[in-house]
Design a protein around this motif. Structure first.
Motif, PDB file in Angstrom:
ATOM      1  N   SER A   1     -12.959  52.027  20.226  1.00 49.24           N
ATOM      2  CA  SER A   1     -11.849  52.380  19.340  1.00 49.24           C
ATOM      3  C   SER A   1     -12.225  53.555  18.444  1.00 49.24           C
ATOM      4  O   SER A   1     -11.371  54.362  18.074  1.00 49.24           O
ATOM      5  CB  SER A   1     -11.448  51.173  18.481  1.00 49.24           C
ATOM      6  OG  SER A   1     -10.924  50.133  19.275  1.00 49.24           O
TER       7      SER A   1
ATOM      8  N   TRP B   1      -4.763  44.949  15.543  1.00 44.09           N
ATOM      9  CA  TRP B   1      -5.536  46.033  16.143  1.00 44.09           C
ATOM     10  C   TRP B   1      -5.817  45.757  17.615  1.00 44.09           C
ATOM     11  O   TRP B   1      -5.606  46.626  18.484  1.00 44.09           O
ATOM     12  CB  TRP B   1      -6.833  46.220  15.364  1.00 44.09           C
ATOM     13  CG  TRP B   1      -7.924  46.891  16.137  1.00 44.09           C
ATOM     14  CD1 TRP B   1      -7.935  48.174  16.617  1.00 44.09           C
ATOM     15  CD2 TRP B   1      -9.162  46.301  16.557  1.00 44.09           C
ATOM     16  NE1 TRP B   1      -9.103  48.422  17.299  1.00 44.09           N
ATOM     17  CE2 TRP B   1      -9.874  47.293  17.276  1.00 44.09           C
ATOM     18  CE3 TRP B   1      -9.737  45.047  16.373  1.00 44.09           C
ATOM     19  CZ2 TRP B   1     -11.132  47.041  17.819  1.00 44.09           C
ATOM     20  CZ3 TRP B   1     -10.985  44.802  16.912  1.00 44.09           C
ATOM     21  CH2 TRP B   1     -11.669  45.792  17.628  1.00 44.09           C
TER      22      TRP B   1
ATOM     23  N   MET C   1      -4.272  47.960  20.737  1.00 41.42           N
ATOM     24  CA  MET C   1      -5.198  48.698  21.585  1.00 41.42           C
ATOM     25  C   MET C   1      -5.131  48.204  23.023  1.00 41.42           C
ATOM     26  O   MET C   1      -5.178  49.002  23.976  1.00 41.42           O
ATOM     27  CB  MET C   1      -6.624  48.561  21.053  1.00 41.42           C
ATOM     28  CG  MET C   1      -6.853  49.203  19.696  1.00 41.42           C
ATOM     29  SD  MET C   1      -6.540  50.993  19.665  1.00 41.42           S
ATOM     30  CE  MET C   1      -7.910  51.591  20.661  1.00 41.42           C
TER      31      MET C   1
END
Length: 245
Positions: free
Chosen positions: A46, A121, A125
């Motif tokens: 990330s 998150w 993602m």
């Protein structure tokens, strides 16, 4: 011990951090911790993805593997600095994540917000950049677990989980640097090797720079996290009659 702002060392927080670090270290090779290791690999990738977007590039796919490896496939704009930023984003990204978790958990006591943010998150993602079935399944499955934990676990269990996640992420970020960058065989195939080819600066120099930055960031975050600002004493209100002479 006090900081310049008057914050005092919280020995309770320090003891908890040391305890969680010790648990993570002792059970490092236990299969029980495998999901957490893959989770930190996702933080690493990330970091590459975020750096790519910040320099104006685009991310195609992120791949995670069961052997705790990963990759981020992206399209970079032309430019020397853009490539340096993206190649450096992985190791520094995992260190930033570890520092952020330490501060959010120990300093600001965000509790369920920590798990909720991690849940969002991972889901985002995974849906946007999951490049294969394993990556997508891991991201969505872990997001579901963290979301359920944030919703249904009692406060004490949430605190314990957050403390361990923060400590383990910081520990893994340091171990990741040690294993990848200070092992010459591994370093020759790492992000440091890519930067060495780009800049003609030896990969070991990049390894040293990343290690200093990452460890320094984690130390500063841990220092701030272990210090609590004193609440101070509040003077009782004086009744109106008592103030009259």
């Amino acid at each position: 011990m006090k900081t310049a702002s008057g914050a005092q060392l919280d020995f309770g927080r320090l003891a908890l951090l040391l305890l969680m670090l010790g648990v993570g270290w002792y059970f490092w090779y236990s299969p029980v911790l495998w999901p957490l290791k893959v989770l930190v690999v996702m933080m690493h990738e990330s970091g590459h993805a975020l750096a790519t977007l910040l320099v104006g590039g685009s991310v195609d796919k992120i791949h995670l593997a069961a052997n705790e490896s990963g990759s981020c496939l992206s399209r970079l704009p032309p430019g020397f600095l853009a490539q340096v930023a993206v190649y450096s984003g992985g190791y520094l990204g995992s260190a930033v994540a570890g520092a952020g978790l330490l501060l959010a958990t120990f300093r600001f006591r965000l509790r369920r917000w920590v798990l909720g943010a991690a849940c969002v998150w991972l889901a985002v993602m995974g849906m946007l950049y999951g490049g294969d079935g394993f990556t997508l399944l891991f991201c969505l499955g872990t997001a579901l677990v963290l979301g359920l934990a944030a919703k249904f676990l009692p406060d004490g269990a949430v605190d314990a989980l957050n403390l361990f996640l923060a400590a383990f992420t910081a520990l893994y970020a340091v171990f990741d640097l040690r294993d990848d960058l200070w092992n010459s065989a591994v370093r020759s195939q790492s992000d440091a090797a890519l930067l060495a080819d780009l800049t003609w600066i030896p990969s070991v120099v990049w390894a040293a720079l990343w290690t200093l930055l990452a460890v320094g960031l984690l130390v500063v975050a841990a220092y701030w996290s272990m210090h609590a600002k004193p609440r101070g004493m509040q003077m009782p209100k004086v009744p109106t009659r008592a103030r009259r002479v």
